[in-house]
Design a protein around this motif. Structure first.
Motif, short mmCIF file in Angstrom:
data_model
loop_
_atom_site.label_atom_id
_atom_site.label_comp_id
_atom_site.label_asym_id
_atom_site.label_seq_id
_atom_site.Cartn_x
_atom_site.Cartn_y
_atom_site.Cartn_z
N PRO A 24 47.42 39.54 27.98
CA PRO A 24 46.32 40.13 28.74
C PRO A 24 46.65 40.33 30.22
CG PRO A 24 45.69 37.98 27.81
CD PRO A 24 47.01 38.33 27.26
N LEU A 25 47.44 39.41 30.80
CA LEU A 25 47.80 39.56 32.21
C LEU A 25 48.74 40.75 32.41
CD1 LEU A 25 48.34 35.84 33.31
CD2 LEU A 25 46.64 37.43 34.22
N VAL A 26 49.70 40.92 31.51
CA VAL A 26 50.62 42.06 31.61
C VAL A 26 49.85 43.37 31.47
CG1 VAL A 26 52.53 43.26 30.49
CG2 VAL A 26 52.67 40.79 30.84
N ILE A 27 48.95 43.43 30.50
CA ILE A 27 48.16 44.65 30.28
C ILE A 27 47.32 44.96 31.52
CG2 ILE A 27 46.25 45.63 28.94
CD1 ILE A 27 47.38 44.03 26.52
N THR A 28 46.69 43.93 32.07
CA THR A 28 45.89 44.12 33.28
C THR A 28 46.76 44.59 34.43
OG1 THR A 28 44.44 42.32 32.58
CG2 THR A 28 44.30 42.99 34.89
N GLY A 29 47.96 44.00 34.55
CA GLY A 29 48.89 44.39 35.60
C GLY A 29 49.34 45.83 35.45
N LYS A 30 49.63 46.23 34.22
CA LYS A 30 50.06 47.63 33.99
C LYS A 30 48.95 48.61 34.35
CE LYS A 30 53.58 47.00 30.39
NZ LYS A 30 54.00 47.33 29.02
N PHE A 31 47.73 48.23 34.03
CA PHE A 31 46.59 49.09 34.38
C PHE A 31 46.48 49.22 35.90
CE2 PHE A 31 42.03 49.50 35.41
CZ PHE A 31 41.79 50.73 34.81
N ALA A 32 46.59 48.09 36.59
CA ALA A 32 46.50 48.12 38.06
C ALA A 32 47.66 48.91 38.66
CB ALA A 32 46.51 46.69 38.60
N GLY A 33 48.86 48.73 38.10
CA GLY A 33 50.04 49.41 38.63
C GLY A 33 49.99 50.91 38.46
N SER A 34 49.30 51.37 37.44
CA SER A 34 49.24 52.81 37.16
C SER A 34 48.56 53.61 38.27
CB SER A 34 48.52 53.06 35.83
OG SER A 34 47.15 52.68 35.92
N PHE A 35 47.73 52.95 39.07
CA PHE A 35 47.00 53.65 40.13
C PHE A 35 47.86 53.99 41.34
CE2 PHE A 35 43.52 51.69 37.79
CZ PHE A 35 42.63 52.74 37.70
N PHE A 36 48.92 53.21 41.56
CA PHE A 36 49.73 53.48 42.76
C PHE A 36 51.23 53.56 42.47
CE2 PHE A 36 48.41 49.01 42.58
CZ PHE A 36 49.64 48.36 42.50
N ALA A 37 51.64 53.65 41.20
CA ALA A 37 53.07 53.72 40.87
C ALA A 37 53.75 54.90 41.53
CB ALA A 37 53.25 53.79 39.36
N SER A 38 53.04 56.02 41.66
CA SER A 38 53.65 57.23 42.22
C SER A 38 54.01 57.08 43.69
CB SER A 38 52.70 58.42 42.04
OG SER A 38 51.47 58.19 42.71
#
Length: 396
Positions: A24-38
């Motif tokens: 769940p922490l990795v999934i949450t982190g991936k979701f958060a990271g998707s907003f500023f990865a670019s």
């Protein structure tokens, strides 16, 4: 004592909590990271532990500097004690400090965030050293992303953490032959294919070499220098005892200590030592080396300390315990002196004997000093260092 008992009871609970929370922490982190990865566009990402002062940190600055043309991004995984080298990192890379937000409970959250950031950059390189976050990140990276790690010394524990991820590491760097042997032995003991040995590369560290050495002009007094941390394996308390004994024997010596080490010296021995504190400014540190005669290290474990390379470059005579990869470059009686890593009493006695001999024999001091400088000039130059790292990472 109560704190240790509490820690022992709480630790397994925390480990289980982290284990059950990973996905769940990795999934949450991936979701958060998707907003500023670019916003994180680069072909080279470094994961280093700190930007406070230290030999390993100086090496990391140098590696980043060698590769600054690739506009690297550096993430600092652990909380630094000071901002000593922060500006130097910023001269070669964009830096992001997550150390104050990172902890065992959040490590998988950050693995999710940062894997998303890195995965946004196709065919990039991820280079890590001395931090657990880097290894926890690896399983979530895309196959086209190359992973490289650096092991400064064997025995600190990080080599055991890294063992799980050996097959995913495209290349590994060690800084001395002893660590290379230790890695291969570890592979053999853990039934890891011998083919993995071909992925381990030896790249020795480097230092700036002065054009010439300056013969010390300090009368008959020998200036004996320590540069480093006050951590347990450095055994700085022995230097305090050596200083006291040398003074009690009326040897013409002065002991100078650089670093946050005062509290590591027994109070009764501090009067025999001159504490300069941490020195970040390279020009000031150069002045300290230039005004010193001997470098003294009595560590219980080392890789090959950068401070020895720096000292030899300034023509100091190194006296060190024979641990780690030190004997690969410090040759006893030729360009320095090695003390057997024996009991503390014997280390103190043997070190005092060497200091006494050097104090009474200027011809020997000058000979060892010259050999140390010539050896450093031949073996520690930074041109070769940068070339090897560029070739390792980009094949050119």
């Amino acid at each position: 004592m109560e704190k240790n008992v509490l820690y022992t009871k709480v630790k397994p609970i925390m480990e289980k909590l982290v284990q059950y929370s990973e996905k769940p922490l990795v999934i949450t982190g991936k979701f958060a990271g998707s907003f500023f990865a670019s916003y994180f566009r680069s072909k080279l990402f470094f994961f280093f532990p700190y930007y406070h002062i230290g030999g390993a940190e100086k090496v990391h600055v140098k590696i980043t500097s060698c590769l600054k043309e690739y506009s690297p991004i550096v993430f600092f995984a652990n909380k630094s004690k000071s901002s000593a080298l922060k500006e130097q990192f910023m001269q070669s890379a964009k830096i992001f400090d997550i150390g104050y937000l990172n902890n065992p409970l959040l490590i998988y959250f950050w693995a999710g965030v940062l894997s998303t950031v890195v995965n946004y950059n196709k065919n990039c390189v991820v280079f890590g050293c001395n931090n657990i976050l880097f290894y926890k990140l690896i399983p979530y990276l895309k196959p086209d992303i190359r992973c490289i790690d650096l092991i400064h010394a064997f025995g600190g524990g990080i080599e055991n953490v890294s063992l799980t991820y050996v097959n995913r590491l495209d290349k590994r760097v060690v800084i001395n032959s002893q660590t290379l042997k230790d890695i291969k032995k570890q592979y053999s003991l853990n039934d890891i294919s011998e083919k993995m040995n071909d992925r381990v590369f030896l790249i020795e560290n480097c230092v700036q070499i002065p054009e010439r050495i300056i013969r010390k002009n300090n009368g008959s007094t020998l200036r004996i220098l320590y540069v480093g941390r006050g951590s347990e394996e450095k055994r700085v308390h022995l230097i305090g005892k050596i200083s006291r004994i040398c003074h009690q024997k009326n040897m013409p010596v002065e002991f100078v200590l650089v670093g946050d080490v005062k509290n590591s010296i027994p109070e009764q021995d501090r009067i025999y030592c001159n504490f300069l504190g941490e020195i970040v400014d390279e020009k000031r540190l150069s002045e300290v080396y230039n005004s010193s005669d001997i470098l003294l290290l009595v560590s219980s474990s080392e890789g090959f300390p950068l401070v020895i390379m720096e000292a030899m470059a300034y023509g100091l005579v190194t006296i060190s315990t024979d641990v780690g990869g030190i004997s690969e470059h410090v040759h006893n009686g030729y360009n320095g002196f090695l003390v057997k890593d024996d009991s503390e009493d014997l280390i103190i006695k043997n070190t005092c004997d060497i200091i006494s001999e050097l104090a009474s024999n200027k011809t020997l001091r000058d000979k060892i000093s010259t050999e140390a400088y010539e050896y450093a000039k031949m073996n520690f130059n930074c041109k070769d260092f940068c070339m090897k790292y560029r070739k390792l990472i980009y094949g050119k």
